[in-house]
Every structure is written in C-alpha cells, then in structure tokens.
Design an enzyme around this catalytic site. Structure first.
Site, short mmCIF file in Angstrom:
data_model
loop_
_atom_site.label_atom_id
_atom_site.label_comp_id
_atom_site.label_asym_id
_atom_site.label_seq_id
_atom_site.Cartn_x
_atom_site.Cartn_y
_atom_site.Cartn_z
N ALA A 114 -1.38 1.34 1.12
CA ALA A 114 -0.03 1.64 0.26
C ALA A 114 1.24 0.88 0.69
O ALA A 114 1.90 0.52 -0.22
CB ALA A 114 0.23 3.22 0.41
N ASP A 115 1.33 0.63 1.95
CA ASP A 115 2.46 -0.10 2.41
C ASP A 115 2.49 -1.74 1.80
O ASP A 115 3.37 -1.83 1.49
CB ASP A 115 2.53 -0.19 4.02
CG ASP A 115 1.33 -0.67 4.48
OD1 ASP A 115 0.10 -0.67 4.05
OD2 ASP A 115 1.32 -1.23 5.68
#
Length: 269
Positions: A114-115
């Site tokens: 996600a990052d």
C-alpha cells in the site's frame, strides 16, 4: 482535519493534515511510534490524545481517518481506533472508496504494498512525466511509474539499517556504528569504525546510483527521480541522482486519496 496513518514495518506514522483549508494539504503535526501489531486501539488513543493536546489540538478536530498499512495484523486495531475514538469507519488505502485508481502493470497487482502504491499516486499528482520513487524505509524500494500514472514495477533492496544490523549481528567483533557520512575524504579506512562507515555509506550510494542508472536505461525516456523517507536527505548531500526530495510523500498520497474519496460522494467520517 484528516488523520493519515502510515503503518510500516518499523514505525507507524500519524499525521494531522488540513485538507479543507486554503493551504493545500498542510501537514499540521506528525508523530511516530514503533510498529507493534499487539498494540491495542486504547493504547494508541492514550498516546495520540496526549500528543494532540501537546500540539494544541483536541481530538474533535479529526473529522476523517485514512490508513495505509503493510502490516496486516496492525489494521484491525487501527480501524478500532478510528471507530471508537474518532467517530467513524476509516478509509483504507486500496479498499473502495479509497481504491488506488491507477493501472498496476505487474505480474501480481495484489502484492503491491500500500505504501508503494500511495507513493506512486502522490508522485504522479505532484510531478509530470515518467517517475522513479526511491523510498528509504525498512526496505529501500525503487518504484517506476509512467507518464499516465501507471505503476510499472520496481526493485526491493534491504534498507541500510537492515544491512547494518545483519553485518553487526553476523560479525561478533564489529561494533554498532551510526549511519552517517564518513568523516574521511577518501575510501581507504584506517580503522574499523571508518571502514564500516565507508562501506555502509558509500556502498549504499553506489547501489542507489547503479540501480537508478539501470532503471533509467530500461525506461528509455527522461525520468524524474523522487526520494522520500527519513534517510533521503542524508544521501542527497553526496549524490546528484535525486531530482526532488519529498519527505512526506506517503502522507501527501493518503491526503490525495482521502480528497478523491470525498469528491466521489463518499463520507470521510
């Protein structure tokens, strides 16, 4: 205001972002705590409430919460934190209504952290053209996106702290050293600490420069290189490979995703 939460492998970063004022995603405060999936929502709340108060804010200023995490076990307690103490179900990066909304042109799109996806979204919103984002975290990641904003792939390398930990753990007589630019001008160290500092620091810069050269050659078009993460400024002083330093790229990306969710008619609270 928005409470943006970036839960990484080493730290969880909480940032208070004003996305409704005239300042354009102004980060009003940020705090970090060591990542521990066992930490409860109540523990987070006690810690965060005190820090909000010290910064001059009441908990009621938080009207929405968005979370990005690469630690699945941490997500539940962060969701509970948002629901119990900030009055609503949070947005979760990658999950509708906060879906990434970009093409992920790799073999296993669901495996993209996600990052890294959030960084790509922020980078594309802030800078035109083909991009490479270098993020100095637990791992050092290189993420390539094209001019349309599509994620094309990248590289995962051990973070510099991880590399140093492995070296010190495996070699009994080597001391723990600080990660910093060497005091010596050359690369021939004359004592153990200098030799380790040179190897870690200049070795890491050589890796960054070499991988970026290969990535640029493979892209085959002009590329803007964006660096983010806590150690970006440490390396910037001794290499010219970074075009832009964006220290808060992930938080900016979360704010952009929260704004998009709001614009599509979904409640942020």
């Amino acid at each position: 205001m928005l409470l943006a939460i970036d839960a990484g492998n080493t730290n969880v970063v909480f940032a208070l972002v004003d996305i409704g004022g005239g300042e354009g995603r102004a980060i009003k405060a940020r705090w970090r705590i060591a990542t521990d999936p066992r930490r409860t929502a109540d523990e987070y709340a006690v810690w965060l409430s005190q820090l909000l108060s010290l910064a001059g804010y009441d908990r009621s200023v938080v009207t929405s919460v968005i979370i990005a995490t690469v630690v699945p076990r941490a997500l539940h307690n962060l969701r509970v934190l948002a629901a119990k103490y900030f009055g609503g179900e949070p947005l979760v990066a990658g999950v509708a209504p906060a879906a990434f909304g970009m093409a992920i042109d790799v073999d296993e799109p669901a495996s993209l952290g996600a990052d890294r996806a959030v960084n790509t979204i922020a980078a594309h919103a802030l800078h035109p053209g083909d991009l490479i984002v270098v993020d100095f975290g637990t791992a050092t990641t290189f993420d390539v996106s094209d001019f349309s904003g599509a994620y094309k792939g990248g590289i995962i390398a051990p973070g510099i702290n991880l590399s140093l930990d492995a070296l010190v753990t495996a070699a009994a007589k080597l001391p723990r050293i600080a990660i910093e630019a060497p005091a010596t001008k050359g690369v021939i160290g004359t004592n153990t600490v200098d030799q380790m500092t040179i190897g870690i620091y200049w070795g890491y810069i050589a890796m960054i420069e070499g991988l970026l050269d290969r990535l640029k050659a493979e892209v085959g078009r002009p590329v803007t290189v964006i660096a983010t993460g806590g150690l970006a400024t440490l390396f910037e002083r001794h290499t010219g490979v970074f075009d832009v330093i964006e220290p808060d790229l992930t938080i900016q990306g979360l704010a952009i995703m929260a704004e998009r969710a709001h614009m599509t008619g979904n409640s942020l609270s």
